[in-house]
Design a protein around this motif. Sequence first.
Motif, PDB file in Angstrom:
ATOM      1  N   ALA A 115       0.833  -1.202   0.000  1.00 49.59           N
ATOM      2  CA  ALA A 115       0.000   0.000   0.000  1.00 49.59           C
ATOM      3  C   ALA A 115       0.870   1.255   0.000  1.00 49.59           C
ATOM      4  N   GLN A 116       1.933   1.244   0.812  1.00 46.02           N
ATOM      5  CA  GLN A 116       2.842   2.392   0.845  1.00 46.02           C
ATOM      6  C   GLN A 116       3.556   2.572  -0.488  1.00 46.02           C
ATOM      7  N   LYS A 117       4.078   1.491  -1.043  1.00 49.62           N
ATOM      8  CA  LYS A 117       4.831   1.579  -2.299  1.00 49.62           C
ATOM      9  C   LYS A 117       3.953   2.118  -3.425  1.00 49.62           C
ATOM     10  N   LEU A 118       2.738   1.597  -3.540  1.00 49.41           N
ATOM     11  CA  LEU A 118       1.835   2.063  -4.599  1.00 49.41           C
ATOM     12  C   LEU A 118       1.429   3.509  -4.361  1.00 49.41           C
ATOM     13  N   LEU A 145      -4.809   4.352   5.598  1.00 47.58           N
ATOM     14  CA  LEU A 145      -4.448   2.949   5.402  1.00 47.58           C
ATOM     15  C   LEU A 145      -5.683   2.057   5.478  1.00 47.58           C
ATOM     16  N   THR A 146      -6.603   2.397   6.360  1.00 52.40           N
ATOM     17  CA  THR A 146      -7.868   1.658   6.446  1.00 52.40           C
ATOM     18  C   THR A 146      -8.624   1.750   5.127  1.00 52.40           C
ATOM     19  N   LEU A 147      -8.666   2.932   4.548  1.00 53.81           N
ATOM     20  CA  LEU A 147      -9.357   3.109   3.263  1.00 53.81           C
ATOM     21  C   LEU A 147      -8.635   2.359   2.146  1.00 53.81           C
ATOM     22  N   PHE A 148      -7.303   2.364   2.153  1.00 54.07           N
ATOM     23  CA  PHE A 148      -6.551   1.594   1.160  1.00 54.07           C
ATOM     24  C   PHE A 148      -6.889   0.108   1.268  1.00 54.07           C
ATOM     25  N   PHE A 149      -6.960  -0.391   2.500  1.00 53.50           N
ATOM     26  CA  PHE A 149      -7.327  -1.793   2.699  1.00 53.50           C
ATOM     27  C   PHE A 149      -8.742  -2.041   2.192  1.00 53.50           C
ATOM     28  N   GLY A 150      -9.632  -1.081   2.420  1.00 59.06           N
ATOM     29  CA  GLY A 150     -10.991  -1.217   1.916  1.00 59.06           C
ATOM     30  C   GLY A 150     -11.023  -1.362   0.409  1.00 59.06           C
ATOM     31  N   VAL A 151     -10.202  -0.574  -0.289  1.00 63.23           N
ATOM     32  CA  VAL A 151     -10.097  -0.694  -1.745  1.00 63.23           C
ATOM     33  C   VAL A 151      -9.585  -2.079  -2.117  1.00 63.23           C
ATOM     34  N   MET A 152      -8.591  -2.561  -1.398  1.00 63.56           N
ATOM     35  CA  MET A 152      -8.010  -3.875  -1.695  1.00 63.56           C
ATOM     36  C   MET A 152      -9.035  -4.995  -1.518  1.00 63.56           C
ATOM     37  N   PHE A 153      -9.937  -4.832  -0.560  1.00 64.34           N
ATOM     38  CA  PHE A 153     -10.969  -5.825  -0.315  1.00 64.34           C
ATOM     39  C   PHE A 153     -12.209  -5.612  -1.182  1.00 64.34           C
ATOM     40  N   GLY A 154     -12.210  -4.598  -2.034  1.00 62.63           N
ATOM     41  CA  GLY A 154     -13.318  -4.388  -2.953  1.00 62.63           C
ATOM     42  C   GLY A 154     -14.485  -3.617  -2.386  1.00 62.63           C
ATOM     43  N   MET A 234      -5.703  -8.345  -4.656  1.00 64.47           N
ATOM     44  CA  MET A 234      -5.953  -7.174  -3.820  1.00 64.47           C
ATOM     45  C   MET A 234      -4.952  -6.063  -4.124  1.00 64.47           C
ATOM     46  N   ALA A 235      -3.684  -6.431  -4.287  1.00 59.77           N
ATOM     47  CA  ALA A 235      -2.664  -5.435  -4.619  1.00 59.77           C
ATOM     48  C   ALA A 235      -2.948  -4.808  -5.978  1.00 59.77           C
ATOM     49  N   LYS A 236      -3.347  -5.631  -6.939  1.00 56.97           N
ATOM     50  CA  LYS A 236      -3.666  -5.102  -8.276  1.00 56.97           C
ATOM     51  C   LYS A 236      -4.878  -4.183  -8.242  1.00 56.97           C
ATOM     52  N   ARG A 237      -5.840  -4.507  -7.391  1.00 55.29           N
ATOM     53  CA  ARG A 237      -7.033  -3.670  -7.280  1.00 55.29           C
ATOM     54  C   ARG A 237      -6.667  -2.284  -6.755  1.00 55.29           C
ATOM     55  N   HIS A 241      -6.854   1.424  -8.830  1.00 53.08           N
ATOM     56  CA  HIS A 241      -7.609   2.571  -8.308  1.00 53.08           C
ATOM     57  C   HIS A 241      -6.719   3.796  -8.136  1.00 53.08           C
ATOM     58  N   LEU A 242      -5.546   3.630  -7.525  1.00 56.22           N
ATOM     59  CA  LEU A 242      -4.652   4.773  -7.308  1.00 56.22           C
ATOM     60  C   LEU A 242      -4.153   5.349  -8.630  1.00 56.22           C
ATOM     61  N   ALA A 243      -3.883   4.474  -9.605  1.00 55.08           N
ATOM     62  CA  ALA A 243      -3.388   4.936 -10.904  1.00 55.08           C
ATOM     63  C   ALA A 243      -4.439   5.741 -11.655  1.00 55.08           C
ATOM     64  N   GLY A 244      -5.722   5.496 -11.371  1.00 55.02           N
ATOM     65  CA  GLY A 244      -6.788   6.186 -12.079  1.00 55.02           C
ATOM     66  C   GLY A 244      -7.213   7.503 -11.458  1.00 55.02           C
TER      67      GLY A 244
END
Length: 288
Positions: A115-118, A145-154, A234-237, A241-244
Motif C-alpha cells: 500500500a505504501q509503495k503504490l 491505510l484503512t481506506l486503502f485496505f478497503g479498496v483492496m478488499f473491494g 488485492m494489490a492489483k485492485r 484505483h490509485l493509478a486512475g
Amino acid sequence: MKQGKDVENPESRFFTVLLAAARLPGVRVQREAYLRSALARHCSEDEVRRAVETTPAAAGITVEVLEKVANDSIRYETAKVSALSAAAGIPGILALPATVPADLAQYVGHMLRIAQKLAYLYSWPELFSGEGEGEDVDDATKGVLTLFFGVMFGVQSANAAVGKVAGMVAEQVAKTLPQRALTHGVVYPLVKRVAGYLGVRMTTQSFATTVSKAIPLLGAAVSGGLTFATYLPMAKRLKKHLAGLPLADPSHHRVGEEDVVDGEVVEDHEVLVRPHAEQLGADPASPR
C-alpha cells in the motif's frame, strides 16, 4: 465488561491488527529511499530527484514506467508474503496458537508495505513521516491505510473516500495527509465503517487460514497458495484505483483555492456522507 466488548467489536479488532502489523520491523517504507531505488533503473537522475522532491506525477514520470515499477513491487511483495505464509504452515495443527496470529500479522504487514509503495508511486505523501519502527501510528495515517485496505478488499465506498482524500491532497499540493478530514471531517465516518467491515472479513479469512494449516506440509502448500490467490488481486485492485485518480495524472491541474476550507471541499460535504454511507451499509453482503 467493556473491555470484552471492545475485543469483540470488529472495528477495534481491525485496528488492533493494523497497528500491531505497523509496528513490525521492516513494514514501514521510507518514501524517498523507495522512490530512488524503484525509479533509478527507468528514469534519469534528474527525474528521480524531481519525483522525490515533488511527486512522480509532477516530475512527468510516464504512466508506462509507473505501471512497470508498480507491477515489479507487487510481484516482489506477493512472492515474499506467500513464502512466509507457506513456512508458517509447516508445523501443522499443534503449532496453530503460535503460527496463526504471526501469519496474520505478517500478511497485514505486507499489505501495508505494498500500500505504501503504490501510494508513493502514484503521488501520495509520506504516510509514516517522522515515525520510527515501533512508534504509534497517527490517526490520519491509520485512516488512509484503512481506506486503502478497503479498496483492496473491494469495498466500493472506500474507493469513493480514497478519491476524496486524493482530491484534497492534489488541491493543496500537500506533503502531508489532510488530518481534519480523516480524523473528524467528512471522511472519518467512512473510515470507521470500513474498519468494522474489514474486522469481520479478517475473522473469516483467519478461519480459512487456520483450516489450511491443519495438515503439516500439505498445509504449507495450501496456505502459501491461499495467500498468493488473495494478496495478488488485492494489490492489483489498489494499484488500478490509485493509478486512475487525478492525483497520479501528470496533466492534472490544481483547482482554485477558494473551494477549499482547511483541507475539505465545502460543496461536497453532503454528497460524500449520505450516498456513500448508505452504500457502505450494504458492503458486508456484497463488498464489490
